[in-house]
Write an enzyme that holds these catalytic residues in place. Structure first.
Site, PDB file in Angstrom:
ATOM      1  N   ILE A  21      74.585  37.784   5.021  1.00  0.00           N
ATOM      2  CA  ILE A  21      73.182  37.367   5.129  1.00  0.00           C
ATOM      3  C   ILE A  21      72.567  37.222   3.742  1.00  0.00           C
ATOM      4  O   ILE A  21      71.935  36.199   3.423  1.00  0.00           O
ATOM      5  CB  ILE A  21      72.378  38.355   6.007  1.00  0.00           C
ATOM      6  CG1 ILE A  21      72.817  38.248   7.461  1.00  0.00           C
ATOM      7  CG2 ILE A  21      70.863  38.104   5.867  1.00  0.00           C
ATOM      8  CD1 ILE A  21      72.337  39.371   8.357  1.00  0.00           C
ATOM      9  N   ARG A  49      77.801  28.438   5.801  1.00  0.00           N
ATOM     10  CA  ARG A  49      77.386  29.689   6.436  1.00  0.00           C
ATOM     11  C   ARG A  49      78.049  29.849   7.798  1.00  0.00           C
ATOM     12  O   ARG A  49      78.562  30.928   8.126  1.00  0.00           O
ATOM     13  CB  ARG A  49      75.868  29.740   6.584  1.00  0.00           C
ATOM     14  CG  ARG A  49      75.392  31.058   7.178  1.00  0.00           C
ATOM     15  CD  ARG A  49      73.904  31.131   7.252  1.00  0.00           C
ATOM     16  NE  ARG A  49      73.474  32.445   7.696  1.00  0.00           N
ATOM     17  CZ  ARG A  49      72.349  33.027   7.308  1.00  0.00           C
ATOM     18  NH1 ARG A  49      71.535  32.423   6.475  1.00  0.00           N
ATOM     19  NH2 ARG A  49      72.029  34.224   7.773  1.00  0.00           N
ATOM     20  N   PHE A  80      73.909  34.090   1.765  1.00  0.00           N
ATOM     21  CA  PHE A  80      73.454  32.764   2.188  1.00  0.00           C
ATOM     22  C   PHE A  80      71.940  32.610   2.136  1.00  0.00           C
ATOM     23  O   PHE A  80      71.442  31.510   1.937  1.00  0.00           O
ATOM     24  CB  PHE A  80      74.020  32.408   3.563  1.00  0.00           C
ATOM     25  CG  PHE A  80      75.452  31.987   3.474  1.00  0.00           C
ATOM     26  CD1 PHE A  80      75.785  30.719   3.034  1.00  0.00           C
ATOM     27  CD2 PHE A  80      76.473  32.868   3.774  1.00  0.00           C
ATOM     28  CE1 PHE A  80      77.107  30.330   2.910  1.00  0.00           C
ATOM     29  CE2 PHE A  80      77.803  32.499   3.652  1.00  0.00           C
ATOM     30  CZ  PHE A  80      78.130  31.221   3.219  1.00  0.00           C
ATOM     31  N   GLU A  81      71.211  33.683   2.301  1.00  0.00           N
ATOM     32  CA  GLU A  81      69.750  33.585   2.187  1.00  0.00           C
ATOM     33  C   GLU A  81      69.329  33.537   0.718  1.00  0.00           C
ATOM     34  O   GLU A  81      68.365  32.870   0.369  1.00  0.00           O
ATOM     35  CB  GLU A  81      69.060  34.755   2.889  1.00  0.00           C
ATOM     36  CG  GLU A  81      69.220  34.777   4.389  1.00  0.00           C
ATOM     37  CD  GLU A  81      68.590  33.600   5.110  1.00  0.00           C
ATOM     38  OE1 GLU A  81      67.688  32.933   4.542  1.00  0.00           O
ATOM     39  OE2 GLU A  81      68.995  33.331   6.252  1.00  0.00           O
ATOM     40  N   GLY A  82      70.050  34.261  -0.123  1.00  0.00           N
ATOM     41  CA  GLY A  82      69.643  34.382  -1.516  1.00  0.00           C
ATOM     42  C   GLY A  82      68.408  35.265  -1.627  1.00  0.00           C
ATOM     43  O   GLY A  82      67.805  35.644  -0.623  1.00  0.00           O
TER      44      GLY A  82
END
Length: 150
Positions: A11, A139, A14-16
């Site tokens: 998470i 993702r 991919f969210e950063g």
């Protein structure tokens, strides 16, 4: 069941991390680890909001994840491994419980969580605003790989 380190890492990757508000690929104001709202108020993020500290972001992530973990626990009727659970929480964090609830992915998981056909269901969810996004494709592939990892 709570999301494990592999799911949390996926998470976060991919969210950063963005301390200041930004517009996501389809123009939604977002901050932190992909937050579009604040807890407990459910107030939507605006571009005028103040920056978050990393500590605030980590606390928010733990709180926000509880809801998505709850969605997966409520919707999945079969026992899951930790990796399967983590992959589904990541999917739900990105797409929401409603999309999980209406997905063929969930239907297949609830029939047989080890069905190899589930792999193809993750990658179908790679669009935002009608366009295929490379980041979403990566993702979904990472979630699929985590789901089927031992």
């Amino acid at each position: 069941m709570r999301v494990g380190e592999k799911g949390l890492s996926l998470i976060k990757k991919f969210e950063g991390w963005y301390s200041k508000p930004y517009l996501d690929p389809i123009g939604i104001p977002t901050i932190g680890y992909g937050f579009t709202y604040y807890l407990p108020s459910r107030k939507k993020v605006t571009m005028q909001d103040k920056a978050l500290t990393l500590q605030e972001g980590e606390l928010m992530l733990k709180e926000v994840l509880k809801g998505y973990e709850g969605d997966v626990l409520r919707l999945v009727k079969k026992p899951l491994t930790q990796n399967q659970f983590d992959a589904l929480v990541s999917f739900t964090y990105n797409l929401g419980g409603y999309n999980l609830s209406k997905s063929t992915l969930l239907k297949k998981v609830n029939i047989n969580p080890n069905d190899p056909a589930i792999a193809g269901e993750f990658v179908k969810w790679n669009r935002a605003g009608g366009a295929v996004l490379k980041g979403l494709t990566r993702r979904r592939e990472a979630e699929r790989d985590l789901y089927f990892s031992k």
